[in-house]
Design an enzyme around this catalytic site. Sequence first.
Site, short mmCIF file in Angstrom:
data_model
loop_
_atom_site.label_atom_id
_atom_site.label_comp_id
_atom_site.label_asym_id
_atom_site.label_seq_id
_atom_site.Cartn_x
_atom_site.Cartn_y
_atom_site.Cartn_z
CE LYS A 87 3.34 -2.57 -4.47
NZ LYS A 87 2.86 -2.33 -3.06
CG ASP A 146 -1.72 -1.12 1.31
OD1 ASP A 146 -2.08 -1.88 0.35
OD2 ASP A 146 -1.94 -1.59 2.42
CB THR A 189 1.84 -11.95 0.83
OG1 THR A 189 0.97 -12.55 -0.03
CG2 THR A 189 3.31 -11.73 -0.14
CD GLN A 233 0.86 -9.05 -2.82
OE1 GLN A 233 1.47 -9.31 -3.66
NE2 GLN A 233 -0.49 -8.38 -3.12
CE LYS A 265 -1.69 8.04 0.38
NZ LYS A 265 -2.51 7.16 1.23
N GLY A 288 -4.01 -4.43 -4.97
CA GLY A 288 -4.85 -3.41 -5.53
C GLY A 288 -4.50 -1.86 -5.88
CG HIS A 289 -1.10 -1.87 -8.03
ND1 HIS A 289 0.12 -2.75 -8.71
CD2 HIS A 289 -0.67 -2.37 -6.85
CE1 HIS A 289 0.77 -3.50 -7.90
NE2 HIS A 289 0.35 -3.20 -6.77
CB VAL A 301 3.71 16.69 -3.37
CG1 VAL A 301 5.09 16.43 -2.84
CG2 VAL A 301 3.58 16.90 -5.03
#
Length: 445
Positions: free
Chosen positions: A16, A13, A249, A234, A339, A40-41, A434
């Site tokens: 990516k 998460d 995983t 992952q 982020k 989940g991309h 950003v």
Amino acid sequence: MPSIAVVGAQWGDEGKGRVIDYLAEEADVIVRYQGGDNAGHTVVFDDETFKIHTLPCGIVREGKGCVVGPGVVVWLPTALNELVLSERKGSTVWIDESAPIILPIHRALDAARELASGKDLIGTTKRGIGPVYSDFWLRRGLRMGDLSSKAKVESVLKTSGYFDELVSVMEYLKQYGSVNFLDLGFNIDPCSFEETVQWVMCQAERFVSRLCDTRMFVHDCLSDNQRVLFEGAQAELLDGYNGDRRNRTSSLCGKSGIAASFGVHNIDRVIGVAKAYLTRVGSGPFPTEQVNSLGDNLRTVGGEYGATTGRPRRCGWLDVVALQYAARMGGFTELAVTKLDVLTGQKKIPVCTRYRVEEGVIHLGRPVQPGFVKSTKTLTGELMGFVKPVYTQFSGWDEDITSVRTFEDLPREAQFYLNSIEGNLGLPISHVSVGAERDAIIKCV
Ligand code: IMP
């Protein structure tokens, strides 16, 4: 290019999807090499937001070649939806004929085992990932190439009592409670042989023309100097070898997964993607976790809810010790930090730069520096479960950085924060995101 891998540097998460999407523009071929629809991309393209789980993120771009390698486990309904999306967008998909197929009973077993684990549950995505990879290593199970014939599907499921054995395990697990199959994304009885065969066969046809030997395909692309982008799912700290004993995983998430699947051992750039802070879903140790208003604030501002399961993510501060481990195991050549804007407004930003145990501050690796304790334990083994983080405090910034597009235009404090991460890792930061917009990325090298 010509070959770049984008891999998770934390517990997944990390964002990516957007880094892959950014780089995909320059790529000819985008390759998923491990995992399944536990990933989940998120990709924003043409003002639409896509959450892509099995096929590579490049499917939304016209003219791109998209490969699903032999190490990817395929949940047919999701792959089918994404195949339709790729056709709508004008990309071309190739799926390896030896990629394992996730059956409804794999999902049922995943959920039933979690139920049986009680408070010791792993917190899996219940997508059947562990059970299908277990069967792969047990040298059994359906492969994509089997889809061309019903007789083949039936024979693989019957070989050495394979399907019956899975059913008997399901029967055994019933004592721990019953699993709601509808919640798992299918509406057949997963223990019925006939229904399973029918479920497989009614989806099979659409895939048959997409199957190929992707090992050869990728080899040929690289030989022809095409630009190949390997899309990791992952992350290093969840990796089947390098993650912790239980809460990991079942695939090889980093560069090793590319080598194992395609025999590609030299990749020009390996970009580890890390958030400017840290999150984790599922169980397992998390030394810098903030179970308080600081963590709640990161979750709210960062929108930290799982793209696949919608679960709230556990939130905390950046852990450079764990990042060093991920960089070493993953052979990163650089880092992308995502982020950064979520940290805006924090007065102080703590970063974990060492771990402390009862005997003192520990030093991982050799030579042990004077005043430090040597650890003989693997970071993701026993160690992370009982260390206390030692923080370095960084000054925060208040300026809105979402429209900044060059490193030099970032507030001095943000530059210092990033420079310190680089210094600690001994790796350059190549990209910084950003904001949520597609172009909200600073390219640093
Ligand atoms: P599984 O991959 O569903 O078997 O789950 C094993 C562990 O990996 C659990 O802790 C999951 O929450 C975690 N996990 C699996 N896929 C992802 C992902 O894409 N992002 C974050 N965590 C994941």
